[in-house]
Scaffold this motif. Structure first.
Motif, short mmCIF file in Angstrom:
data_model
loop_
_atom_site.label_atom_id
_atom_site.label_comp_id
_atom_site.label_asym_id
_atom_site.label_seq_id
_atom_site.Cartn_x
_atom_site.Cartn_y
_atom_site.Cartn_z
N ARG A 30 16.23 -29.85 10.57
CA ARG A 30 17.52 -30.32 10.06
C ARG A 30 17.32 -30.93 8.68
O ARG A 30 16.40 -31.71 8.46
CB ARG A 30 18.08 -31.38 11.01
CG ARG A 30 19.52 -31.77 10.74
CD ARG A 30 19.99 -32.82 11.75
NE ARG A 30 19.92 -32.35 13.13
CZ ARG A 30 20.82 -31.54 13.69
NH1 ARG A 30 21.86 -31.12 13.01
NH2 ARG A 30 20.68 -31.15 14.95
N TYR A 35 22.79 -30.26 7.99
CA TYR A 35 22.86 -28.85 8.40
C TYR A 35 21.46 -28.37 8.78
O TYR A 35 20.44 -28.98 8.44
CB TYR A 35 23.43 -27.99 7.27
CG TYR A 35 22.49 -27.80 6.10
CD1 TYR A 35 21.62 -26.71 6.07
CD2 TYR A 35 22.46 -28.70 5.05
CE1 TYR A 35 20.73 -26.55 5.02
CE2 TYR A 35 21.58 -28.55 4.00
CZ TYR A 35 20.72 -27.47 3.99
OH TYR A 35 19.84 -27.30 2.97
N ASN A 37 18.99 -25.01 8.55
CA ASN A 37 18.84 -23.73 7.84
C ASN A 37 18.21 -22.70 8.77
O ASN A 37 17.05 -22.81 9.15
CB ASN A 37 17.97 -23.94 6.60
CG ASN A 37 18.02 -22.71 5.69
OD1 ASN A 37 18.39 -21.62 6.13
ND2 ASN A 37 17.67 -22.90 4.44
N THR A 109 31.43 -25.47 15.04
CA THR A 109 30.24 -25.07 14.30
C THR A 109 30.71 -24.33 13.06
O THR A 109 31.56 -23.44 13.16
CB THR A 109 29.37 -24.12 15.17
OG1 THR A 109 29.02 -24.80 16.37
CG2 THR A 109 28.12 -23.69 14.43
N LEU A 118 26.78 -26.29 2.12
CA LEU A 118 26.53 -27.00 3.38
C LEU A 118 26.02 -28.42 3.16
O LEU A 118 26.25 -29.30 3.99
CB LEU A 118 25.55 -26.21 4.25
CG LEU A 118 26.08 -24.88 4.77
CD1 LEU A 118 25.01 -24.16 5.57
CD2 LEU A 118 27.32 -25.07 5.63
N LYS A 119 25.34 -28.64 2.04
CA LYS A 119 24.93 -30.01 1.71
C LYS A 119 26.14 -30.91 1.60
O LYS A 119 26.17 -32.02 2.11
CB LYS A 119 24.18 -30.02 0.38
CG LYS A 119 22.70 -29.75 0.53
CD LYS A 119 22.01 -29.83 -0.82
CE LYS A 119 20.66 -29.16 -0.74
NZ LYS A 119 20.17 -28.72 -2.05
N GLY A 122 27.81 -31.21 5.19
CA GLY A 122 27.08 -32.10 6.09
C GLY A 122 27.32 -33.56 5.77
O GLY A 122 27.41 -34.40 6.66
N ARG A 129 28.82 -29.17 13.59
CA ARG A 129 27.46 -28.65 13.41
C ARG A 129 27.52 -27.59 12.29
O ARG A 129 28.35 -26.68 12.33
CB ARG A 129 27.02 -28.01 14.72
CG ARG A 129 25.72 -27.24 14.61
CD ARG A 129 25.58 -26.28 15.77
NE ARG A 129 25.30 -26.94 17.02
CZ ARG A 129 25.95 -26.68 18.16
NH1 ARG A 129 26.90 -25.78 18.19
NH2 ARG A 129 25.63 -27.31 19.27
N TYR A 130 26.66 -27.75 11.28
CA TYR A 130 26.64 -26.78 10.18
C TYR A 130 25.34 -25.99 10.18
O TYR A 130 24.25 -26.58 10.27
CB TYR A 130 26.83 -27.47 8.84
CG TYR A 130 28.25 -27.95 8.64
CD1 TYR A 130 29.28 -27.03 8.41
CD2 TYR A 130 28.57 -29.30 8.70
CE1 TYR A 130 30.59 -27.46 8.25
CE2 TYR A 130 29.88 -29.74 8.54
CZ TYR A 130 30.88 -28.81 8.31
OH TYR A 130 32.17 -29.22 8.16
N LEU A 131 25.48 -24.68 10.06
CA LEU A 131 24.32 -23.79 10.09
C LEU A 131 24.30 -22.94 8.83
O LEU A 131 25.31 -22.32 8.48
CB LEU A 131 24.41 -22.86 11.30
CG LEU A 131 24.57 -23.51 12.68
CD1 LEU A 131 24.75 -22.44 13.75
CD2 LEU A 131 23.37 -24.40 12.99
#
Ligand SMILES: [Zn+2]
Length: 269
Positions: A30, A35, A37, A109, A118-119, A122, A129-131
């Motif tokens: 994480r 997030y 990766n 998600t 995503l930075k 997050g 939840r970020y992927l």
């Protein structure tokens, strides 16, 4: 039962504070902004252009210019029973976060290939939840998602079908014919309308659609941010872009279709 699927071996993954790990011990850490990766190899996009676009989009959306779209989206989603939501191409999470807050019982998600986006996502979120992953090859188990959301992201319908549970929903936001017409008129001598947004998508049954149209009074800075969010920034002649930069303000129509479909469940003959 978790919804996460290992991008390497496709086994189930479990999540903890540190990140995610699958049954075969493939580990994904994480990031400090929250997030995880899940891109493997060098598929992830990173370019200066993209950074400029992310900043512009954050500024523009942060001012609430597309708030009527978000409100209409939430109204439509109130008609749909769902818990597990998946936002495809979630970017900085402007919509994801607001929707997760509007539906506190749901679990969201967000997936995007852009680590820079995503930075930001997050940092603003504690309950989504970020992927980092491709929406072409989702790190998500088959038939695990109640509702997929796709706001202007490329359509990978086979992948949406795969992750949707039977009788799950997919919600698409698509541009209508006159979306950003005045912006195009300011850039081009001759303007063509967008193709009409569809009322149906092959392989799915339409639940309903809402056309959302509203006028925005945009300042010069808003216009430049909006331009940066569109393909026109790369397609327009320099003279047109220079002319746009001199406009003090402009009324621009935003026009979207929210199309809601459900998976057609094939019955055995
Ligand atoms: Zn694995």
């Amino acid at each position: 039962m978790g919804i996460l699927r290992c991008p390497v071996c496709k086994n189930v993954m479990i999540e903890n504070e540190q990140g995610m790990v699958c049954l075969k011990n493939h580990r994904f850490d994480r990031a400090s902004s929250g997030y995880v990766n899940l891109t493997i190899g060098s598929k992830q996009r990173k370019s200066g252009d993209e950074k400029a676009m992310i900043i512009a989009r954050s500024e523009f959306l942060g001012k609430g210019h597309y708030r009527p779209l978000l409100d209409a989206l939430i109204q439509r989603m109130k008609l749909l029973p769902f818990i597990l939501g998946l936002d495809l191409g979630c970017g900085e999470g402007y919509y994801t976060q607001a929707i997760a807050e509007a539906f506190p019982e749901s679990s969201w998600t967000g997936v995007d290939l852009s680590v820079d986006a995503l930075k930001k996502a997050g940092k603003r979120s504690h309950n989504v939840r970020y992927l980092a992953a491709s929406i072409r090859d989702l790190p998500i188990q088959d038939t695990s998602i109640d509702l997929t959301l796709n706001i202007f992201a490329p359509l990978f319908l086979d992948e949406i079908t795969r992750v949707m549970r039977p009788a799950g929903y997919a919600v698409f936001v698509l541009p209508n014919e006159d979306h950003l017409l005045e912006l195009k008129e300011a850039l081009y001598p001759v303007v063509r309308l967008n193709p009409a947004a569809p009322e149906a998508i092959e392989g799915f049954e339409t639940v309903g659609f809402d056309d959302v149209s509203f006028e925005m009074n945009l300042s010069n800075q808003d216009l430049l941010h909006l331009l940066q969010m569109t393909p026109y920034v790369h397609k327009s002649p320099k003279e047109s872009l220079d002319r746009l930069k001199t406009l003090a303000s402009l009324h621009v129509r935003a026009s979207f279709r929210i199309l809601c479909v459900t998976k057609i469940v094939k019955k055995d003959a």
